[in-house]
Design a protein around this motif. Structure first.
Motif, PDB file in Angstrom:
ATOM      1  N   ASP A   1       0.925  10.596  -3.776  1.00 24.62           N
ATOM      2  CA  ASP A   1       0.552  10.593  -2.439  1.00 24.62           C
ATOM      3  C   ASP A   1       1.320  11.561  -1.505  1.00 24.62           C
TER       4      ASP A   1
ATOM      5  N   ARG B   1       9.426   8.196  -0.199  1.00 26.23           N
ATOM      6  CA  ARG B   1       9.174   8.161  -1.564  1.00 26.23           C
ATOM      7  C   ARG B   1      10.463   7.425  -2.481  1.00 26.23           C
TER       8      ARG B   1
ATOM      9  N   ARG C   1       2.209   1.709  -3.250  1.00 27.68           N
ATOM     10  CA  ARG C   1       1.294   2.330  -4.365  1.00 27.68           C
ATOM     11  C   ARG C   1       1.010   3.925  -4.355  1.00 27.68           C
ATOM     12  N   ASP C   2       1.123   4.344  -2.943  1.00 31.93           N
ATOM     13  CA  ASP C   2       0.908   5.640  -2.391  1.00 31.93           C
ATOM     14  C   ASP C   2       1.896   6.504  -3.201  1.00 31.93           C
TER      15      ASP C   2
ATOM     16  N   ARG D   1       1.683   6.727  -6.711  1.00 33.60           N
ATOM     17  CA  ARG D   1       0.540   7.681  -7.092  1.00 33.60           C
ATOM     18  C   ARG D   1       0.794   9.120  -6.799  1.00 33.60           C
TER      19      ARG D   1
ATOM     20  N   ASP E   1       0.854  -1.130   0.208  1.00 32.89           N
ATOM     21  CA  ASP E   1      -0.053   0.064  -0.331  1.00 32.89           C
ATOM     22  C   ASP E   1       0.933   1.432  -0.078  1.00 32.89           C
TER      23      ASP E   1
END
Length: 87
Positions: free
Chosen positions: A17, A24, A11-12, A15, A8
């Motif tokens: 986020d 990151r 994925r964030d 994306r 998760d």
């Protein structure tokens, strides 16, 4: 929800986020490592020992990408044909 390739948090990060750049970067590094070191091995293992699962992997990854690309190219062709008809 069970994960496939990405966590998760990964994925964030992909994306975009909100998170600090260090986190990151860490997520991106782990993804790169998984792709470089394990993905090919796992795909080969499935191909050799579970062909049905390998075919499902291929369908989910490759065929969907090909179908999307074909749709994009067809739209571009339609656009170009329209321009030719105008001129």
């Amino acid at each position: 929800m069970p994960r496939a390739l990405l966590t998760d948090g990964e994925r964030d990060a992909i994306r975009g986020d909100e998170m600090d750049e260090s986190t990151r970067s860490s997520h991106r590094s782990r993804i790169r490592k998984k792709l470089n070191e394990r993905m090919g091995e796992d795909a080969d293992l499935l191909r050799r020992h579970e062909p049905e699962l390998f075919n499902l992997l291929h369908e989910q990854v490759c065929e969907k990408v090909y179908d999307q690309r074909i749709a994009e190219l067809e739209a571009r062709i339609d656009e170009l044909e329209g321009r030719l008809d105008e001129g």
